[in-house]
Write a protein that holds these residues in place. Structure first.
Motif, short mmCIF file in Angstrom:
data_model
loop_
_atom_site.label_atom_id
_atom_site.label_comp_id
_atom_site.label_asym_id
_atom_site.label_seq_id
_atom_site.Cartn_x
_atom_site.Cartn_y
_atom_site.Cartn_z
N ILE A 103 0.94 -1.04 -0.16
CA ILE A 103 -0.07 -0.08 -0.16
C ILE A 103 0.76 1.20 -0.04
CG2 ILE A 103 -1.49 1.28 1.45
CD1 ILE A 103 -2.74 -1.46 2.27
N GLY A 104 2.05 1.12 0.69
CA GLY A 104 2.93 2.48 0.83
C GLY A 104 2.78 2.96 2.13
N THR A 105 2.83 2.00 3.20
CA THR A 105 2.60 2.72 4.42
C THR A 105 4.05 2.88 4.96
OG1 THR A 105 0.83 1.46 4.99
CG2 THR A 105 1.77 2.21 7.00
N PRO A 106 4.26 3.96 5.42
CA PRO A 106 5.62 4.49 5.88
C PRO A 106 5.92 3.72 7.38
CG PRO A 106 4.25 6.10 6.39
CD PRO A 106 3.40 5.40 5.49
N PRO A 107 6.91 3.14 7.69
CA PRO A 107 8.31 3.61 6.88
C PRO A 107 8.84 2.11 6.14
CG PRO A 107 8.87 2.90 9.13
CD PRO A 107 7.31 2.76 9.01
N LEU A 108 7.88 1.36 5.85
CA LEU A 108 8.09 -0.03 5.26
C LEU A 108 8.80 0.53 3.63
CD1 LEU A 108 4.97 -1.91 6.24
CD2 LEU A 108 7.14 -1.97 7.28
N LEU A 109 9.19 -0.66 3.01
CA LEU A 109 9.76 -0.59 1.83
C LEU A 109 8.95 0.03 0.61
CD1 LEU A 109 12.19 -1.35 0.10
CD2 LEU A 109 11.50 -3.72 -0.04
N PHE A 111 6.58 2.17 0.98
CA PHE A 111 6.70 3.61 1.13
C PHE A 111 7.80 4.22 0.36
CE2 PHE A 111 8.21 7.10 3.55
CZ PHE A 111 7.28 8.14 3.35
N TRP A 112 8.98 3.67 0.74
CA TRP A 112 10.22 4.71 -0.06
C TRP A 112 10.15 4.40 -1.52
CZ3 TRP A 112 12.69 7.90 3.11
CH2 TRP A 112 12.52 7.51 4.47
N SER A 113 9.92 3.22 -1.97
CA SER A 113 9.74 3.22 -3.52
C SER A 113 8.67 4.17 -4.06
CB SER A 113 9.58 1.83 -3.91
OG SER A 113 8.03 1.29 -3.39
N LYS A 114 7.53 4.31 -3.47
CA LYS A 114 6.60 5.29 -4.13
C LYS A 114 7.01 6.73 -4.06
CE LYS A 114 2.58 2.17 -4.16
NZ LYS A 114 1.40 1.74 -3.56
N LEU A 115 7.60 7.07 -2.63
CA LEU A 115 8.01 8.42 -2.29
C LEU A 115 8.99 8.99 -3.30
CD1 LEU A 115 8.00 10.90 -0.53
CD2 LEU A 115 9.86 9.74 1.01
N TYR A 116 9.89 7.93 -3.70
CA TYR A 116 10.85 8.40 -4.89
C TYR A 116 10.44 8.60 -6.20
CZ TYR A 116 15.40 8.38 -2.36
OH TYR A 116 16.64 8.62 -1.61
N ILE A 117 9.46 7.90 -6.44
CA ILE A 117 8.85 7.99 -7.89
C ILE A 117 8.13 9.49 -7.65
CG2 ILE A 117 7.07 7.10 -9.23
CD1 ILE A 117 8.06 4.13 -8.47
N ILE A 118 7.19 9.45 -6.74
CA ILE A 118 6.50 10.78 -6.63
C ILE A 118 7.27 12.06 -6.72
CG2 ILE A 118 5.04 12.16 -4.95
CD1 ILE A 118 3.78 9.27 -4.29
N ILE A 119 8.40 12.05 -5.77
CA ILE A 119 9.31 13.15 -5.93
C ILE A 119 9.81 13.30 -7.27
CG2 ILE A 119 11.54 14.05 -5.20
CD1 ILE A 119 10.99 12.59 -2.18
N ALA A 120 10.20 12.21 -7.83
CA ALA A 120 10.90 12.29 -9.23
C ALA A 120 9.82 12.79 -10.48
CB ALA A 120 11.29 10.86 -9.87
N VAL A 138 -4.40 4.68 -3.01
CA VAL A 138 -5.69 4.59 -2.13
C VAL A 138 -6.60 3.52 -2.69
CG1 VAL A 138 -7.38 5.80 -1.46
CG2 VAL A 138 -5.19 6.90 -1.50
N ILE A 139 -6.67 3.38 -3.91
CA ILE A 139 -7.57 2.44 -4.43
C ILE A 139 -7.12 1.06 -4.22
CG2 ILE A 139 -8.28 1.14 -6.80
CD1 ILE A 139 -8.05 4.11 -7.84
N SER A 140 -5.92 0.60 -4.06
CA SER A 140 -5.32 -0.75 -3.68
C SER A 140 -5.49 -1.14 -2.31
CB SER A 140 -3.85 -0.50 -3.97
OG SER A 140 -3.00 0.12 -2.91
N VAL A 141 -5.72 -0.26 -1.34
CA VAL A 141 -5.92 -0.24 0.09
C VAL A 141 -6.93 -1.56 0.53
CG1 VAL A 141 -6.63 0.41 2.55
CG2 VAL A 141 -5.37 1.96 0.88
#
Length: 197
Positions: A103-109, A111-120, A138-141
């Motif tokens: 889902i991308g819950t911090p601080p799990l792995l 989360f960091w992959s999606k955060l980097y992609i979003i920042i990029a 959010v849809i994936s939750v």
């Protein structure tokens, strides 16, 4: 270069279609966990294509880190889930942690992959695609929560399947205290943005 906007548009369109197709397919698919995971893989490739679009627009380093982390998260998470399916269930703690990571819950792995992609994406002036990525997360939750509930049947007294699941869980938890190489580029980017404001 002139080819960049066109190529980026194609990559962004492919990413958008892939994310929505995969996540909506997984959300509406109730036949079996493997089918849900197949749709989930389509969605995850959409995230990878989003990173590719950001790289085209000049955010190569951030996009590459996000892309590699996303591929790694997808591989580890899917191995964990399929291991659980073939062993007809596994411990609830591991299945929930892997689901939350996807889902991308911090601080799990995840989360960091999606955060980097979003920042990029933001750095590459593709904010619209970053917003779509967040919407798809959010849809994936609901379907990841459903997978955790269906597959987290409890401890089965050890064995190879349980050991493998524990190993995958440890990998997902490895970024709970993020290493310097993971957060250093983000801190540099934040400092740069603060100075330019």
């Amino acid at each position: 270069m002139e080819y960049r906007p066109t190529t980026c548009l194609h990559a962004g369109a492919f990413a958008t279609i892939s994310m929505f197709l995969g996540n909506i397919g997984a959300l509406t698919s109730r036949e079996s966990p493997p089918r849900v995971l197949a749709y989930s893989s389509i969605a995850n490739m959409g995230y990878v294509m989003a990173a590719f679009a950001a790289a085209i627009m000049g955010a190569q380093q951030l996009a590459l880190v996000g892309l590699l982390l996303q591929l790694f998260m997808n591989a580890v998470g899917k191995m964990g889930f399929f291991n659980t399916i073939f062993s007809k269930g596994n411990n609830a703690v591991s299945t929930w942690l892997i689901s939350l990571a996807f889902i991308g819950t911090p601080p799990l792995l995840g989360f960091w992959s999606k955060l980097y992609i979003i920042i990029a994406l933001v750095y590459g002036n593709l904010t619209w695609l970053a917003v779509l990525l967040v919407i798809n997360s959010v849809i994936s939750v609901p379907y990841y929560v459903r997978l955790a509930r269906e597959l987290g049947t409890g401890w089965r007294g050890g064995g190879l399947a349980e050991g493998l699941m524990l190993a995958f869980t440890i990998i997902v938890l490895s970024t709970t205290i993020p290493p310097t190489w993971l957060i250093h580029p983000i801190m540099n980017l934040v400092s740069h943005l603060v100075l330019t404001l």
